[in-house]
Enzyme design. Structure first.
Site, short mmCIF file in Angstrom:
data_model
loop_
_atom_site.label_atom_id
_atom_site.label_comp_id
_atom_site.label_asym_id
_atom_site.label_seq_id
_atom_site.Cartn_x
_atom_site.Cartn_y
_atom_site.Cartn_z
N CYS A 159 0.84 -1.19 0.00
CA CYS A 159 0.00 0.00 0.00
C CYS A 159 0.88 1.24 0.00
O CYS A 159 1.75 1.40 0.85
CB CYS A 159 -0.91 0.00 1.22
SG CYS A 159 -1.91 1.47 1.29
N CYS A 219 -1.90 6.28 6.50
CA CYS A 219 -3.30 5.86 6.62
C CYS A 219 -3.59 5.38 8.05
O CYS A 219 -2.77 4.70 8.66
CB CYS A 219 -3.58 4.75 5.62
SG CYS A 219 -5.23 4.09 5.73
N CYS A 257 -3.92 0.78 8.61
CA CYS A 257 -2.85 -0.20 8.86
C CYS A 257 -1.66 0.50 9.52
O CYS A 257 -1.03 1.36 8.90
CB CYS A 257 -2.34 -0.80 7.56
SG CYS A 257 -3.49 -1.85 6.71
N CYS A 265 -6.98 -0.43 -1.77
CA CYS A 265 -6.65 -0.86 -0.40
C CYS A 265 -6.46 -2.37 -0.41
O CYS A 265 -7.40 -3.12 -0.68
CB CYS A 265 -7.79 -0.45 0.55
SG CYS A 265 -7.59 -1.17 2.18
N GLN A 278 -18.56 -9.86 12.00
CA GLN A 278 -17.09 -9.77 12.09
C GLN A 278 -16.49 -9.50 10.71
O GLN A 278 -16.95 -10.08 9.73
CB GLN A 278 -16.51 -11.07 12.66
CG GLN A 278 -17.06 -11.47 14.02
CD GLN A 278 -16.44 -10.70 15.17
OE1 GLN A 278 -15.52 -9.91 14.99
NE2 GLN A 278 -16.95 -10.93 16.37
N TYR A 288 -24.13 -10.23 23.96
CA TYR A 288 -23.66 -9.44 22.82
C TYR A 288 -23.64 -10.35 21.58
O TYR A 288 -22.63 -10.50 20.91
CB TYR A 288 -22.25 -8.87 23.05
CG TYR A 288 -22.03 -8.21 24.39
CD1 TYR A 288 -22.25 -6.85 24.56
CD2 TYR A 288 -21.59 -8.94 25.50
CE1 TYR A 288 -22.04 -6.24 25.79
CE2 TYR A 288 -21.39 -8.35 26.73
CZ TYR A 288 -21.60 -7.00 26.87
OH TYR A 288 -21.38 -6.40 28.09
N GLU A 310 -28.91 -9.14 22.65
CA GLU A 310 -28.28 -8.16 21.74
C GLU A 310 -29.07 -6.86 21.75
O GLU A 310 -30.30 -6.85 21.80
CB GLU A 310 -28.23 -8.78 20.33
CG GLU A 310 -27.98 -7.83 19.20
CD GLU A 310 -26.63 -7.12 19.24
OE1 GLU A 310 -25.60 -7.72 19.54
OE2 GLU A 310 -26.62 -5.88 18.96
N CYS A 324 -12.01 -8.27 21.26
CA CYS A 324 -11.21 -7.64 20.20
C CYS A 324 -10.26 -6.60 20.81
O CYS A 324 -9.65 -5.83 20.09
CB CYS A 324 -12.11 -7.00 19.15
SG CYS A 324 -13.26 -5.81 19.82
C1 LIG Z 1 -18.17 -7.53 18.98
S1 LIG Z 1 -19.86 -7.58 18.52
C2 LIG Z 1 -20.18 -9.28 18.70
C3 LIG Z 1 -21.36 -9.82 17.94
C4 LIG Z 1 -21.45 -11.34 17.79
N1 LIG Z 1 -21.05 -12.06 18.96
C5 LIG Z 1 -20.69 -11.79 16.57
O1 LIG Z 1 -19.67 -12.42 16.72
O2 LIG Z 1 -21.11 -11.50 15.45
C6 LIG Z 1 -20.63 -6.83 19.89
C7 LIG Z 1 -22.14 -6.78 19.80
O3 LIG Z 1 -22.63 -6.28 21.05
C8 LIG Z 1 -23.75 -5.43 20.81
N2 LIG Z 1 -23.85 -4.58 22.01
C9 LIG Z 1 -23.08 -3.52 22.34
N3 LIG Z 1 -23.39 -3.08 23.58
C10 LIG Z 1 -24.39 -3.88 24.04
C11 LIG Z 1 -25.14 -3.94 25.27
N4 LIG Z 1 -24.92 -3.07 26.24
N5 LIG Z 1 -26.07 -4.90 25.39
C12 LIG Z 1 -26.31 -5.79 24.38
N6 LIG Z 1 -25.61 -5.80 23.22
C13 LIG Z 1 -24.68 -4.86 23.04
C14 LIG Z 1 -23.41 -4.75 19.50
O4 LIG Z 1 -24.56 -4.29 18.86
C15 LIG Z 1 -22.72 -5.89 18.72
O5 LIG Z 1 -23.65 -6.61 17.96
#
Ligand SMILES: C[S@@+](CC[C@H](N)C(=O)[O-])C[C@H]1O[C@@H](n2cnc3c(N)ncnc32)[C@H](O)[C@@H]1O
Length: 443
Positions: A58, A64, A67, A141, A263, A300, A323, A400
């Site tokens: 790149c 940028c 990266c 990219c 993801q 989540y 969620e 993450c």
């Molecule tokens: C890192 S992502 C993980 C999603 C899923 N586990 C996946 O692998 O696709 C985090 C998720 O948490 C949700 N989120 C963020 N804050 C939250 C909360 N306070 N309560 C419930 N969900 C939440 C976001 O909308 C998002 O979908």
């Protein structure tokens, strides 16, 4: 390498240097001197480290914001990430981070900020320069699906002839399934600036780009008038198509809508889900003799990617996913239906409100296993304290951000949780970011 964009040099304190590689001999200029540390620019690379990548593909990688580590050979990036993980969470035996065989063209989604230049009306879109809000007009990219370059190029050219005012279009987002047969395009607008003329022009542009790239199955418009750095607003209109793309993830089919989380590195996330499955199967085999279903709480849960992959492979699990984003929960429910899975249910709401230790109709306690996959900021104290009170033995934490994982794991120690295994996965080659799967248990 720090867990960040900087290499570290030590002399009478610590110096953080962008675009440097351990082993370099450098002439530096300090631009920010603090009490115990300083930030410096490279004036001259006197002798390049042998860990440097000979030719990063790149052209703009040094400026940028996307990266930060492209100047380092990929195998060495992996070693530095491994070191970051063991520095942040010491005392746990950690196998080598799982990297990618081909660490390019892996991003399945891009969200480019947009600018319209002066009177020419030329549309620029790309990434911001590091530590700045100066937009770089990205033409190529190498970390994203290459089709995105072509689509963005054509769209920018088309849009540059329409006289859109600056600030009307905030972002353009593209998301694709892994075989690139279905792509979703979303334009994020300031609704307050949208009049009839520009609405019509935008419709023409969306139709035209779909004609040119028939793999764009959905075009949508999202409205965001807030002056924050949150990209998507609350209101989304589907302009054309079903409103989602369909992904085949392992053995399951997933519908993913514009505003739902998925993801960004599908290949690597599959590897993580496989390890989660193995960890759960190991636990269930150790608990042989306990009859009936095993209750699993997936916090989540997004569109149900982890829940549904587990439900398909391990029918004795009884899964509840929670969620916050409504479109994601709708996707999760529909995804359960499409895959004929009746052992996973999904609830819309905040983990803070719904993962309470008090049993309720929605929360069929006691759980056997809990999975958490929070955003980068990690879990709130309320969630951690509730997890501490809930009666279950195994916590699978997909993170993450190893810094917040380390903080949360420390918090959970007071409830008897210990990290049993830790594994890094490189979901974000050429940046300092990576994903970690931690399995915590308590007696
Ligand atoms: C890192 S992502 C993980 C999603 C899923 N586990 C996946 O692998 O696709 C985090 C998720 O948490 C949700 N989120 C963020 N804050 C939250 C909360 N306070 N309560 C419930 N969900 C939440 C976001 O909308 C998002 O979908």
């Amino acid at each position: 390498m720090a867990h960040g964009p900087y290499a570290i040099a030590k002399e009478d304190g610590v110096i953080f240097i962008e675009n440097a590689c351990p082993g370099d001999e450098l002439e530096l200029e300090i631009y920010d001197q603090r009490k115990d540390f300083a930030y410096a620019h490279i004036i001259e690379l006197l002798e390049a480290s042998e860990l440097r990548a000979p030719e990063p593909p790149c052209k703009i990688h040094k400026i940028c914001g996307s990266c930060q580590w492209q100047h380092i050979q990929y195998d060495e990036q992996l070693k530095f990430k491994q070191q970051n993980l063991t520095d942040l969470i010491p005392g746990v035996e950690t196998p080598a981070i799982v990297g990618m065989d081909e660490p390019w063209n892996f991003r399945n989604k891009i969200t480019y900020p947009v600018e319209v230049v002066g009177k020419t009306g030329r549309v620029k879109a790309g990434y911001f320069k590091r530590n700045s809000n100066e937009l770089i007009n990205v033409k190529h990219c190498p970390i994203q699906y290459s089709i995105f370059d072509e689509i963005m190029d054509a769209l920018k050219e088309q849009m540059s002839t329409r006289g859109y005012p600056d600030k009307l279009i905030r972002h353009i987002m593209l998301r694709s399934n892994i075989d690139q047969s279905e792509i979703l395009l979303c334009v994020v607008l300031r609704e307050s600036m949208l009049d009839k003329e520009f609405r019509n022009k935008l419709r023409v542009d969306l139709n035209k780009i779909q004609e040119k790239f028939p793999q764009i199955v959905t075009t949508s418009i999202n409205y965001n008038d807030l002056s924050t750095n949150v990209i998507l607003g609350q209101k989304t209109e589907v302009h054309n198509g079903p409103g989602y793309i369909t992904e085949t993830f392992g053995g399951i089919k997933l519908e993913i809508s514009t505003t739902s989380f998925f993801q960004v590195n599908t290949k690597q996330f599959l590897k993580i889900v496989e390890q989660i499955k193995s960890a759960i199967l190991r636990t269930l085999s150790e608990e042989k003799g306990t009859s009936g279903s095993h209750k699993l709480l997936d916090l989540y849960c997004g569109i149900g990617t982890i829940s549904l992959s587990l439900a398909k492979a391990i029918p004795e699990l009884d899964i509840t996913g929670i969620e916050l984003v409504e479109s994601a929960v709708e996707n999760a429910k529909k995804n359960a239906e499409i895959n004929q899975i009746s052992t996973a249910k999904f609830i819309h709401g905040k983990v803070e409100d719904l993962a309470s230790p008090e049993p309720s109709a929605q929360s069929p306690q006691p759980y056997d296993i809990v999975i958490v996959n929070p955003p980068r900021k990690g879990c709130t104290n309320k969630v951690l304290n509730d997890l501490g009170q809930l009666k279950f033995k195994q916590l699978i934490y997909v993170s993450c951000n190893p810094s917040t994982l380390a903080r949360d794991a420390k918090h959970l120690e007071q409830f008897g949780f210990k990290i049993q295994s830790l594994q890094g996965f490189d979901m974000f080659p050429h940046s300092f970011h990576f994903e970690t799967l931690a399995v915590l248990t308590r007696e």
